[in-house]
Design an enzyme around this catalytic site. Structure first.
Site, PDB file in Angstrom:
ATOM      1  N   ARG A  38     112.591  45.181  39.911  1.00  0.00           N
ATOM      2  CA  ARG A  38     112.004  44.220  40.851  1.00  0.00           C
ATOM      3  C   ARG A  38     111.816  42.838  40.251  1.00  0.00           C
ATOM      4  O   ARG A  38     111.873  41.838  40.952  1.00  0.00           O
ATOM      5  CB  ARG A  38     110.679  44.753  41.394  1.00  0.00           C
TER       6      ARG A  38
ATOM      7  N   GLU B 168     103.464  57.217  31.701  1.00  0.00           N
ATOM      8  CA  GLU B 168     102.460  58.263  31.917  1.00  0.00           C
ATOM      9  C   GLU B 168     102.999  59.634  31.519  1.00  0.00           C
ATOM     10  O   GLU B 168     102.268  60.484  31.048  1.00  0.00           O
ATOM     11  CB  GLU B 168     102.079  58.324  33.408  1.00  0.00           C
TER      12      GLU B 168
END
Length: 185
Positions: A71, A108
């Protein structure tokens, strides 16, 4: 940061169009979606002006804009073309041709690798790094390391959205600016 009235209207428009998707990508997460906002052409123009006005005011001598996969590419090309400066991508491992510099960073659920073409930034060049979101700060930290390895000087990381509850800012040793902040994850 205080915005003039025109930029405050642009920011309010952008905020009003950010989409929210509960339980994505997993249960308990309220996903903030910038692409929902970009369905509206007026939001695209408003976001462009917000970012350019901020950079022109705070970084008039910037020489290179680095955009993060994927992005961040949207913002980096737009900014670079308007300012008539270089645009450099930081990509996931194996996506760039030629010699690259690599940095592994934590996610994560494991690790990933970012790469930068070795000759894309000259020693001493003033760089800003742009992306859509600051969460835990892992990808921005890796990009900062890559720019430094190339000899660039990171002036600031600029993001559209920041999830303050994840404390990503504390993982970075450069200034960070976010246009919109959310307290929740």
């Amino acid at each position: 940061m205080t915005f003039d009235s025109a930029d405050q209207e642009r920011l309010d428009l952008l905020k009003s169009k950010i989409g929210e998707y509960p339980n994505f990508p997993r249960d308990g997460i309220l996903f903030k979606d910038i692409f929902t906002a970009f369905r509206d052409g007026k939001v695209c123009v408003a976001t462009k002006h917000l970012m350019l006005n901020y950079i022109r005011k705070n970084h008039p001598s910037v020489e290179v804009v680095v955009g993060l996969d994927a992005r961040g590419f949207l913002f980096s090309f737009m900014i670079a073309s308007e300012l008539e400066i270089g645009c450099v991508p930081v990509r996931k491992k194996g996506k760039l041709p030629g010699e690259t510099t690599k940095v592994e960073y934590a996610l994560e659920y494991g690790t990933d690798v970012f790469e930068l073409q070795t000759d894309s930034i000259k020693a001493g060049q003033k760089v800003i790094i742009v992306d859509d979101l600051l969460a835990t700060g892992g990808s921005l930290k890796a990009a900062t390391e890559l720019v430094r390895k190339a000899g660039g000087v990171v002036q600031e990381c600029i993001v559209v959205l920041e999830l303050q509850g994840l404390n990503g800012r504390k993982n970075l040793d450069v200034p960070v600016f976010s246009f919109i902040q959310y307290d929740d994850e």
